[in-house]
Write an enzyme that holds these catalytic residues in place. Sequence first.
Site, PDB file in Angstrom:
ATOM      1  CB  VAL A  11      -0.960   0.041   1.212  1.00 30.92           C
ATOM      2  CG1 VAL A  11      -1.998  -1.062   1.119  1.00 30.92           C
ATOM      3  CG2 VAL A  11      -0.190  -0.037   2.522  1.00 30.92           C
ATOM      4  CB  SER A  12       4.464   1.813   0.357  1.00 35.24           C
ATOM      5  OG  SER A  12       5.435   2.782   0.028  1.00 35.24           O
ATOM      6  N   PRO A  13       2.878   4.335  -1.415  1.00 41.33           N
ATOM      7  CG  PRO A  13       2.618   6.592  -0.858  1.00 41.33           C
ATOM      8  CD  PRO A  13       2.431   5.208  -0.312  1.00 41.33           C
ATOM      9  CB  THR A  15       6.460   0.421  -2.462  1.00 41.82           C
ATOM     10  OG1 THR A  15       7.009   0.442  -1.137  1.00 41.82           O
ATOM     11  CG2 THR A  15       6.773  -0.927  -3.099  1.00 41.82           C
TER      12      THR A  15
END
Length: 198
Positions: A11-13, A15
């Site tokens: 869910v990491s932008p 990443t």
Amino acid sequence: MARIDYYFATVSPYTYIAGTRPEEIAARHGAEIAYKPLDIMALFARTGGTPPKDRHPSRQEYRLQELRRQAAKNGMPINLHPAHWPTNPAPSSYAFIAAQKAGGGDLGALVAAFTRACWAEERNIADEGVIRECLAAAGFAPDLANAGMLEAAETYSRNLEEAVEAGVFGAPFYIVGDERFWGQDRLADLDAHLASLG
């Protein structure tokens, strides 16, 4: 052969903005990547971080500006307010771990598929249908969406413990030996470090 321990969150932008550059860097230097999906909110709680929604408004505003700039810099579309964020990262992370064990597909493409679905395609990566589509797109069997859930949960939990012990406090985070690199904007430094290893 050098090894990159790659801690990331589906869910990491940031990443998402890393895209497949970690895999390109690893290939260039003959390095292997050990993928370690983790619960980023739990990591924040363990390492002194603050979830985005609880940060001061000035920090929240800057984060959105930085996401917009970094996405544009890397030629990637981004929705700064995705319909399905935050969402439960466990189902996609479990599926990733099952795919990692099963083999046969492209793990880098799977990281990119999950994060792109969240940050550019307005899809909920906690939804089984979306997870199955991402698995298939990366060359994995869609049925891995429900495979080995208990083992995957244990690995997911262990990744968090390893991350805390290794000094990880955000995502994406890359570790090579004793060298740590936080953020997709440090990939050039990771590249340079691997080059220095010969």
